[in-house]
Design a protein around this motif. Structure first.
Motif, short mmCIF file in Angstrom:
data_model
loop_
_atom_site.label_atom_id
_atom_site.label_comp_id
_atom_site.label_asym_id
_atom_site.label_seq_id
_atom_site.Cartn_x
_atom_site.Cartn_y
_atom_site.Cartn_z
N LEU A 59 0.86 -1.20 0.00
CA LEU A 59 0.00 0.00 0.00
C LEU A 59 0.88 1.23 0.00
O LEU A 59 1.85 1.30 0.76
CB LEU A 59 -0.85 0.05 1.28
CG LEU A 59 -2.21 -0.61 1.33
CD1 LEU A 59 -2.87 -0.27 2.65
CD2 LEU A 59 -3.11 -0.22 0.16
N ARG A 60 0.53 2.20 -0.85
CA ARG A 60 1.24 3.47 -0.86
C ARG A 60 0.22 4.59 -1.08
O ARG A 60 -0.92 4.33 -1.46
CB ARG A 60 2.29 3.50 -1.98
CG ARG A 60 3.53 2.64 -1.71
CD ARG A 60 4.37 3.20 -0.57
NE ARG A 60 5.55 2.38 -0.27
CZ ARG A 60 5.59 1.43 0.67
NH1 ARG A 60 4.49 1.14 1.36
NH2 ARG A 60 6.70 0.76 0.92
N ARG A 61 0.66 5.84 -0.86
CA ARG A 61 -0.22 6.97 -1.14
C ARG A 61 -0.74 6.84 -2.57
O ARG A 61 0.00 6.46 -3.48
CB ARG A 61 0.54 8.28 -0.96
CG ARG A 61 0.74 8.61 0.50
CD ARG A 61 1.62 9.82 0.69
NE ARG A 61 1.56 10.28 2.08
CZ ARG A 61 2.37 11.22 2.59
NH1 ARG A 61 3.28 11.79 1.82
NH2 ARG A 61 2.25 11.57 3.85
N VAL A 62 -2.01 7.19 -2.76
CA VAL A 62 -2.69 6.90 -4.01
C VAL A 62 -1.98 7.50 -5.22
O VAL A 62 -1.93 6.90 -6.29
CB VAL A 62 -4.18 7.30 -3.93
CG1 VAL A 62 -4.35 8.81 -3.80
CG2 VAL A 62 -4.96 6.75 -5.09
N GLU A 63 -1.35 8.68 -5.04
CA GLU A 63 -0.68 9.33 -6.17
C GLU A 63 0.52 8.51 -6.65
O GLU A 63 0.91 8.58 -7.80
CB GLU A 63 -0.19 10.73 -5.80
CG GLU A 63 -1.26 11.69 -5.30
CD GLU A 63 -1.53 11.55 -3.81
OE1 GLU A 63 -0.89 10.72 -3.14
OE2 GLU A 63 -2.41 12.28 -3.30
N SER A 65 0.81 5.14 -6.22
CA SER A 65 0.48 3.72 -6.34
C SER A 65 0.52 3.28 -7.79
O SER A 65 0.54 4.09 -8.71
CB SER A 65 -0.90 3.46 -5.75
OG SER A 65 -1.87 4.12 -6.53
N SER A 66 0.52 1.96 -7.99
CA SER A 66 0.46 1.41 -9.34
C SER A 66 -0.89 1.76 -9.95
O SER A 66 -1.82 2.13 -9.24
CB SER A 66 0.60 -0.10 -9.31
OG SER A 66 1.77 -0.49 -8.65
N SER A 67 -1.00 1.58 -11.24
CA SER A 67 -2.30 1.76 -11.86
C SER A 67 -3.24 0.68 -11.34
O SER A 67 -2.80 -0.39 -10.91
CB SER A 67 -2.18 1.66 -13.37
OG SER A 67 -1.78 0.35 -13.71
N ALA A 68 -4.52 0.98 -11.34
CA ALA A 68 -5.51 0.01 -10.84
C ALA A 68 -5.44 -1.29 -11.62
O ALA A 68 -5.87 -2.33 -11.13
CB ALA A 68 -6.90 0.62 -10.94
#
Lengths: 270, 66
Positions: A59-63, A65-68
């Motif tokens: 888990l990382r900050r959404v900005e 993160s990997s693409s969905a």
């Protein structure tokens, strides 16, 4: 070669020798990390070739993160997700991260990592035990990344961990198993599953882990950063299987001198 | 009012809910976790949880990892 071309015997061996972890049953004894893959396509091919049923994610900050679509790929492969607490340095951070991962992924399984040194990424044993105790009490199935110390392994088992996951050498180093004797001692020290986690460089390292009595192998970089990830994933699958078979077969004792396999009886005098 | 979202000071409307913030910032991700002032906000509580001035929020999503 692809997974579909594997000898059917290998599939049967895996199915006939299930791996029990946290109350679940797996046929594959190879756990794959998703970090480091050059592309989603390469990741998917590697996951499929490895035959893995359990892959680690973070888990990382959404900005950042990997693409969905990474999750779409993993869902399509039908693998179970194992969130990690990579990057955590204290029990407090690791417990929070595990709780957030439980929310995000809907699983109470966690690969518990508490790092004590930024250069070696070696675990902080004190924080690790603290975090393990808190997470077990909170209902988690805790799979701790640890050093190859048999005493610490026993402490983790006593804390209620579902497995003990010793390193062979530092994360991502590819140095293999630097102290095989400690892995063998750990095998005797704990009764929960033993998963060699970190340090694997190539197929023979994975085989050695299994020959030493590990129940499974967890690796990421060795596959994802290989020049040809899919090929290495298949090599790792077969290596784990070979090591498991060899462990069960019982190796011959080591001898100081030669012992001929061809009989001396009936040797002609020439 | 001002809150901090993933380490960045951010202006949001009064009465903004966690659910609204996630809808705006979560992108295509459906597996999101939110921490508010260090504590997990369960998904079931997103709609009812209103942000307060000075709140520190972390919005997390899956990424690759070993």
């Amino acid at each position: 070669m692809t997974t579909s071309e594997l000898a059917p015997a290998l599939e049967r061996e895996e199915a006939g020798d299930p791996f029990e972890l946290g109350g679940e049953t797996f046929t594959s004894r190879l756990l794959l990390g998703t970090g480091g893959a050059p592309s989603l396509e390469a990741l998917e091919r590697a996951v499929r070739a490895s035959g893995t049923q359990l892959v680690t994610v973070a888990l990382r900050r959404v900005e950042a993160s990997s693409s969905a679509s990474m999750l779409e790929v993993l869902d399509r492969c039908g693998v179970r997700l194992l969130p990690n607490t990579a990057g955590c340095r204290t029990a407090r951070e690791a417990v929070k991260t595990a709780q957030l991962a439980r929310e995000a992924f809907g699983t109470a399984w966690v690969k518990l990592e508490v790092i004590g040194d930024e250069h070696t990424l070696l675990p902080d044993a004190v924080e690790l035990i603290d975090a393990a105790e808190q997470l077990v009490a909170d209902g988690f199935t805790v799979l701790p990344y640890t050093t190859d110390d048999p005493v610490l392994g026993r402490r983790l088992e006593d804390a209620g961990c579902a497995a003990v996951m010793p390193l062979g050498s530092p994360i991502g180093s590819g140095l293999g198993i630097r102290n095989p004797h400690n892995i063998a001692l750990l095998r005797d020290a704990v009764s929960v599953p033993l998963v060699l986690d970190a340090g694997i460089g190539t197929a023979s390292d994975a085989t050695l882990a299994m020959e030493l009595g590990c129940d499974a192998v967890l690796l990421a970089s060795a596959v994802t950063r290989a020049r040809r990830p899919e090929r290495m994933a298949l090599a790792m699958r077969q290596a784990v299987e070979a090591g498991r078979l060899a462990r069960g077969a019982g190796r011959i004792p080591r001898r100081w001198h030669a012992e001929a396999s061809t009989p001396m009886e009936g040797l002609p005098e020439l | 009012m001002q809150v901090t979202v993933n380490g960045v000071a951010t202006d949001v409307a009064e009465d903004t809910s966690v659910a609204a913030l996630v809808a705006e910032r979560g992108g295509r991700h459906d597996r999101i976790a939110v921490a508010r002032n260090g504590d997990v906000v369960p998904r079931s509580g997103w709609a009812a949880t209103r942000l307060a001035p000075g709140d520190d929020l972390e919005i997390l999503a899956p990424t690759a990892g070993g």
